[in-house]
Write an enzyme that holds these catalytic residues in place. Structure first.
Site, PDB file in Angstrom:
ATOM      1  N   GLU A 265       0.839  -1.203   0.000  1.00 56.80           N
ATOM      2  CA  GLU A 265       0.000   0.000   0.000  1.00 56.80           C
ATOM      3  C   GLU A 265       0.870   1.247   0.000  1.00 56.80           C
ATOM      4  O   GLU A 265       1.836   1.330   0.765  1.00 56.80           O
ATOM      5  CB  GLU A 265      -0.899   0.080   1.253  1.00 56.80           C
ATOM      6  CG  GLU A 265      -2.053  -0.875   1.320  1.00 56.80           C
ATOM      7  CD  GLU A 265      -2.910  -0.614   2.576  1.00 56.80           C
ATOM      8  OE1 GLU A 265      -2.816   0.504   3.136  1.00 56.80           O
ATOM      9  OE2 GLU A 265      -3.641  -1.527   2.972  1.00 56.80           O
ATOM     10  N   GLU A 319     -13.904   5.742  -1.018  1.00 57.56           N
ATOM     11  CA  GLU A 319     -14.841   4.839  -0.342  1.00 57.56           C
ATOM     12  C   GLU A 319     -15.629   5.627   0.716  1.00 57.56           C
ATOM     13  O   GLU A 319     -15.102   5.971   1.763  1.00 57.56           O
ATOM     14  CB  GLU A 319     -14.080   3.676   0.286  1.00 57.56           C
ATOM     15  CG  GLU A 319     -13.318   2.840  -0.742  1.00 57.56           C
ATOM     16  CD  GLU A 319     -12.389   1.834  -0.101  1.00 57.56           C
ATOM     17  OE1 GLU A 319     -12.894   0.871   0.515  1.00 57.56           O
ATOM     18  OE2 GLU A 319     -11.160   2.023  -0.187  1.00 57.56           O
ATOM     19  N   LYS A 322     -16.050   4.555   4.779  1.00 58.98           N
ATOM     20  CA  LYS A 322     -14.930   4.267   5.671  1.00 58.98           C
ATOM     21  C   LYS A 322     -14.954   5.205   6.867  1.00 58.98           C
ATOM     22  O   LYS A 322     -15.177   6.409   6.726  1.00 58.98           O
ATOM     23  CB  LYS A 322     -13.604   4.416   4.919  1.00 58.98           C
ATOM     24  CG  LYS A 322     -13.394   3.375   3.844  1.00 58.98           C
ATOM     25  CD  LYS A 322     -12.048   3.510   3.185  1.00 58.98           C
ATOM     26  CE  LYS A 322     -10.932   3.089   4.110  1.00 58.98           C
ATOM     27  NZ  LYS A 322      -9.627   3.075   3.423  1.00 58.98           N
ATOM     28  N   GLU A 328      -9.448   9.343   4.841  1.00 59.36           N
ATOM     29  CA  GLU A 328      -9.667   7.911   4.641  1.00 59.36           C
ATOM     30  C   GLU A 328     -10.685   7.625   3.542  1.00 59.36           C
ATOM     31  O   GLU A 328     -10.672   6.551   2.947  1.00 59.36           O
ATOM     32  CB  GLU A 328     -10.127   7.255   5.939  1.00 59.36           C
ATOM     33  CG  GLU A 328      -9.028   7.094   6.971  1.00 59.36           C
ATOM     34  CD  GLU A 328      -7.926   6.168   6.502  1.00 59.36           C
ATOM     35  OE1 GLU A 328      -8.202   5.262   5.689  1.00 59.36           O
ATOM     36  OE2 GLU A 328      -6.780   6.361   6.935  1.00 59.36           O
TER      37      GLU A 328
END
Length: 416
Positions: A265, A319, A322, A328
């Site tokens: 990541e 997203e 989250k 985030e």
């Protein structure tokens, strides 16, 4: 009409980017998280993955919808076994059942090449998880051997950069003393099974913690003077490479210098809260755009100049469900409608936009083997405690040490 428009736009992205990404084949990986209720169906995701030149996808579970959709595409997959399943994998029968249902069932049409066991386990400070990590890895490996799949599918686990005690200078990289006892047997497992060591690295956190002291150009791969490792004399012009080489040094310090290191990541958020300095669209564009260009150049780190980078960018989509700070929910290269979150400055996605309506919701997905699914787990197999969020904040602890040491090096250089 909306459906056809989505297909038109992603087809256009694919047709344009195919002309500019040919040298990136087998180079770029992308993390495909799904903590959202507005993402396109996996069928619609395929052209988006190809549009950025990605040939490798990393999941946080073994979502059957995704694995079926990507059959016969040639895209390589890393599938994940959530933290909540680790203790169950001590049972050989359960481990084999998991592999049969989540890996073997999709081979060979879907090219599954790796299984990650848990995520950032060693920095959770959870004794139970730590104690179950290696046995779970061994249980899944044994199942692969019994099923004759061990030559094509490897087993590993992703670590936070916070497993390091020292990260700068890179030549002095070392693991935390309190983790050496846990990590050494895992490294021995990697050596015996020829599997890679995975690390999650986020220069963003280092900058966010010290924006007045850490060079933004250094963390964004922009032109800068860089720093020199006083021991190795290697010159570093970006923080990510310095972090990677610190991991190589840490591995060497324990006698595992030959283990391959993959970056499972790394990424940069395009939006954040007021206190999340640096989380801007422009910085995300520079970080990921320059990262893609660096991967394209097939250029290794100073310590491993002839070793291809194996990097999985975080993440494919923003997203919206989250938890945690605003950042985030804004790591994605794409918005849920399939349009780019920003221009990477390297392909035809710059001019593409779409207003299509997403066709899937988080509440309708089924991603894990029913017999092993935890009612508290998310629809994507992310951990119940959201390792993708908590893990990155834990990673921050280790990565915050980097800029402080970097300052010393910069001051030393300026003095002379």
């Amino acid at each position: 009409m909306e459906h056809s428009r989505f297909y038109y736009h992603v087809s256009l992205i694919l047709s344009i980017s195919g002309l500019v990404f040919p040298v990136m084949v087998d180079s770029i990986g992308i993390n495909y998280g799904q903590i959202a209720n507005n993402l396109p169906t996996p069928d619609n995701v395929i052209p988006l993955v190809k549009s950025i030149g990605a040939t490798k996808v990393k999941l946080y579970d073994a979502d059957p919808r995704v694995l079926k959709a990507f059959a016969n595409t040639g895209v390589e997959f890393i599938v994940g076994l959530g933290n909540e399943y680790l203790s169950k994998m001590r049972d050989p029968d359960k481990a084999q059942a998991w592999v049969k249902a989540n890996v073997q069932a999709y081979l060979p049409a879907t090219k599954i090449t790796c299984i990650t066991i848990g995520n950032e386990i060693l920095t959770f400070n959870d004794t139970s998880l730590t104690d179950n990590l290696l046995p779970a890895m061994q249980g899944i490996q044994t199942a692969l051997v019994n099923l004759g799949l061990d030559k094509q599918v490897s087993v590993t686990t992703a670590h936070s950069l916070a497993v390091l005690d020292v990260s700068f200078p890179p030549s002095a990289g070392s693991f935390r003393k309190d983790l050496v006892g846990s990590i050494t047997p895992i490294l021995n497992f990697h050596a015996k099974t020829n599997s890679p060591f995975l690390i999650n690295a986020y220069p963003f956190f280092a900058f966010k913690s010290n924006p007045k002291q850490v060079s933004l150009d250094f963390v964004l791969f922009q032109p800068n003077q860089g720093v020199v490792d006083p021991k190795s004399n290697f010159h570093y012009d970006n923080m990510l490479f310095a972090q990677i080489d610190a991991v190589y040094s840490a591995l060497a310090s324990l006698g595992y210098s030959k283990l391959p290191v993959h970056i499972s990541e790394t990424g940069w958020p395009s939006k954040g809260d007021e206190d999340e300095v640096g989380a801007t669209l422009e910085n995300a564009k520079k970080y990921n755009g320059n990262l893609f260009k660096t991967i394209c150049q097939r250029k290794g780190t100073p310590m491993r100049p002839n070793t291809d980078l194996n990097i999985y960018v975080f993440a494919l989509f923003n997203e919206n469900m989250k938890p945690g700070p605003t950042s985030e929910r804004n790591y994605g290269l794409f918005k849920p409608d399939g349009s780019p979150a920003y221009s990477l400055g390297i392909n035809g996605t710059d001019a593409i936009s779409t207003n299509s309506t997403p066709t899937t919701a988080a509440t309708t997905t089924t991603n894990t083997t029913p017999a092993l699914r935890s009612p508290e787990s998310s629809s994507t197999g992310y951990l119940s405690i959201s390792a993708a969020v908590k893990g990155r904040w834990i990673s921050c602890i280790g990565q915050l040490l980097f800029p402080l040491l970097l300052l010393s090096c910069l001051a030393f250089r300026e003095a002379f």
